[in-house]
Design a protein around this motif. Structure first.
Motif, PDB file in Angstrom:
ATOM      1  N   PHE A  39       0.840  -1.198   0.000  1.00  0.00           N
ATOM      2  CA  PHE A  39       0.000   0.000   0.000  1.00  0.00           C
ATOM      3  C   PHE A  39       0.877   1.251   0.000  1.00  0.00           C
ATOM      4  CE2 PHE A  39      -2.371   3.457   1.891  1.00  0.00           C
ATOM      5  CZ  PHE A  39      -3.626   3.329   1.340  1.00  0.00           C
ATOM      6  N   PHE A  40       1.926   1.251   0.819  1.00  0.00           N
ATOM      7  CA  PHE A  40       2.816   2.410   0.882  1.00  0.00           C
ATOM      8  C   PHE A  40       3.512   2.624  -0.457  1.00  0.00           C
ATOM      9  CE2 PHE A  40       6.746   4.663   1.612  1.00  0.00           C
ATOM     10  CZ  PHE A  40       6.359   5.686   2.449  1.00  0.00           C
ATOM     11  N   LYS A  41       3.981   1.556  -1.063  1.00  0.00           N
ATOM     12  CA  LYS A  41       4.672   1.692  -2.355  1.00  0.00           C
ATOM     13  C   LYS A  41       3.752   2.292  -3.402  1.00  0.00           C
ATOM     14  CE  LYS A  41       7.258  -0.971  -5.790  1.00  0.00           C
ATOM     15  NZ  LYS A  41       7.768  -2.326  -6.160  1.00  0.00           N
ATOM     16  N   GLU A  42       2.501   1.881  -3.415  1.00  0.00           N
ATOM     17  CA  GLU A  42       1.555   2.348  -4.417  1.00  0.00           C
ATOM     18  C   GLU A  42       1.039   3.750  -4.124  1.00  0.00           C
ATOM     19  OE1 GLU A  42      -0.850   2.533  -7.749  1.00  0.00           O
ATOM     20  OE2 GLU A  42       0.758   1.122  -7.275  1.00  0.00           O
ATOM     21  N   ASN A  43       0.721   4.023  -2.885  1.00  0.00           N
ATOM     22  CA  ASN A  43       0.054   5.268  -2.521  1.00  0.00           C
ATOM     23  C   ASN A  43       0.962   6.323  -1.897  1.00  0.00           C
ATOM     24  OD1 ASN A  43      -3.007   4.661  -2.948  1.00  0.00           O
ATOM     25  ND2 ASN A  43      -2.192   2.844  -1.932  1.00  0.00           N
ATOM     26  N   GLY A  94      -0.439   8.654  -4.322  1.00  0.00           N
ATOM     27  CA  GLY A  94       0.283   8.355  -5.550  1.00  0.00           C
ATOM     28  C   GLY A  94       1.082   9.504  -6.119  1.00  0.00           C
ATOM     29  N   SER A  95       0.954  10.705  -5.550  1.00  0.00           N
ATOM     30  CA  SER A  95       1.654  11.862  -6.117  1.00  0.00           C
ATOM     31  C   SER A  95       3.164  11.749  -5.959  1.00  0.00           C
ATOM     32  CB  SER A  95       1.149  13.159  -5.480  1.00  0.00           C
ATOM     33  OG  SER A  95       1.330  13.155  -4.081  1.00  0.00           O
ATOM     34  N   HIS A  96       3.637  10.902  -5.057  1.00  0.00           N
ATOM     35  CA  HIS A  96       5.076  10.719  -4.884  1.00  0.00           C
ATOM     36  C   HIS A  96       5.733  10.138  -6.132  1.00  0.00           C
ATOM     37  CE1 HIS A  96       3.392   6.792  -4.199  1.00  0.00           C
ATOM     38  NE2 HIS A  96       4.571   6.231  -4.131  1.00  0.00           N
ATOM     39  N   ASN A 122       6.035   9.441   2.042  1.00  0.00           N
ATOM     40  CA  ASN A 122       7.238   9.606   1.250  1.00  0.00           C
ATOM     41  C   ASN A 122       7.601  11.087   1.103  1.00  0.00           C
ATOM     42  OD1 ASN A 122       8.342  10.086  -1.751  1.00  0.00           O
ATOM     43  ND2 ASN A 122       8.998   8.040  -1.117  1.00  0.00           N
ATOM     44  N   CYS A 123       8.899  11.362   0.941  1.00  0.00           N
ATOM     45  CA  CYS A 123       9.381  12.743   0.875  1.00  0.00           C
ATOM     46  C   CYS A 123       8.853  13.504  -0.329  1.00  0.00           C
ATOM     47  CB  CYS A 123      10.895  12.770   0.891  1.00  0.00           C
ATOM     48  SG  CYS A 123      11.686  12.008  -0.555  1.00  0.00           S
TER      49      CYS A 123
END
Length: 259
Positions: free
Chosen positions: A19-23, A154-156, A199-200
């Protein structure tokens, strides 16, 4: 200090990692126990009261809303920052070698209706590699009424957004605001004791606190790869306490955060 009575330790599941990787973000509920939350609230407010006054619309955002290096002033925050559950979570998301990069209180007290526009945290003090994490631990219930965070899932994936600033803007520390599609934004409503991790490169903003009597107090902790460098500062290593693993930089290895 018995940390397991203050904090709830956990490892992220495969589904949470996916979930973190995707979002680009993750909310973990009740990472602070009731005792941990109460201690952190008490110590944070004692530190805040020593250096800050009530909200003044004539003061800057930094004066009204920010208190840096809170881990120097709160034993509970220090323990949470360096030895709490976020360290192992950061190592799952970043890698085995982790340092603390930032600790501060970001308070939007009742009456502070100033919004903070869309931005990336890596727009302020750009670090490389680009896997640093922002963690926002709620010290109050936070919702749309008292100025919760909004982000765009997902903007990351769009990477670092470059914003041109002139020298005067850089010296004044003016906000680095970017354009964003508001229709894609979702509110990050949390209960006190929850933590939001992102994410940064995540695009996020916050609106003003229009509540008559509810503060929105948040503990901001940032973690980075132990070898992360400051792109904006001639690629010097970001100094911060090594909390897990090892580093190639002697100055990071030797760094003592309480100095």
């Amino acid at each position: 200090m018995n940390l397991e009575t203050l904090f709830n330790y956990k490892r992220l599941t495969d589904s949470e990692l996916d979930f973190f990787k995707e979002n680009g973000y993750l909310v973990i509920r009740a990472i602070l126990s009731p005792n941990g939350l109460a201690q952190m609230q008490s110590e944070a407010m004692e530190a805040w009261a020593k250096e800050k006054e009530s909200f003044d619309p004539n003061k800057s955002w930094l004066q009204n809303s920010l208190l840096v290096n809170i881990h120097h002033k709160s034993p509970t925050v220090k323990a949470y920052y360096f030895n709490g559950p976020l360290v192992d979570i950061a190592s799952q998301l970043i890698g085995p070698n982790i340092k603390g990069a930032t600790s501060q209180l970001t308070f939007k007290m009742s009456g502070n209706t100033k919004p903070f526009g869309w931005h990336q945290d890596n727009g302020y003090g750009e670090l490389e590699p680009y896997n640093a994490l922002t963690t926002l631990t709620a010290l109050d219930d936070t919702d749309k009424g008292n100025g919760c965070l909004w982000l765009i899932p997902g903007s990351h994936k769009d990477g670092q957004i470059r914003v041109e600033q002139n020298e005067e803007q850089k010296k004044s520390g003016s906000e680095i605001i970017v354009e964003a599609d508001e229709s894609l934004a979702i509110p990050m409503e949390m209960k006190a004791g929850d933590v939001l991790i992102f994410n940064c490169w995540m695009l996020h903003k916050s609106d003003g606190n229009y509540s008559a009597d509810r503060d929105r107090r948040i503990l901001f902790l940032r973690y980075a790869d132990a070898d992360a460098i400051e792109v904006y500062n001639n690629s010097k290593p970001r100094l911060g306490k090594l909390v897990k693993g090892k580093t190639k930089f002697p100055e990071v290895e030797a760094f003592e955060s309480d100095l």
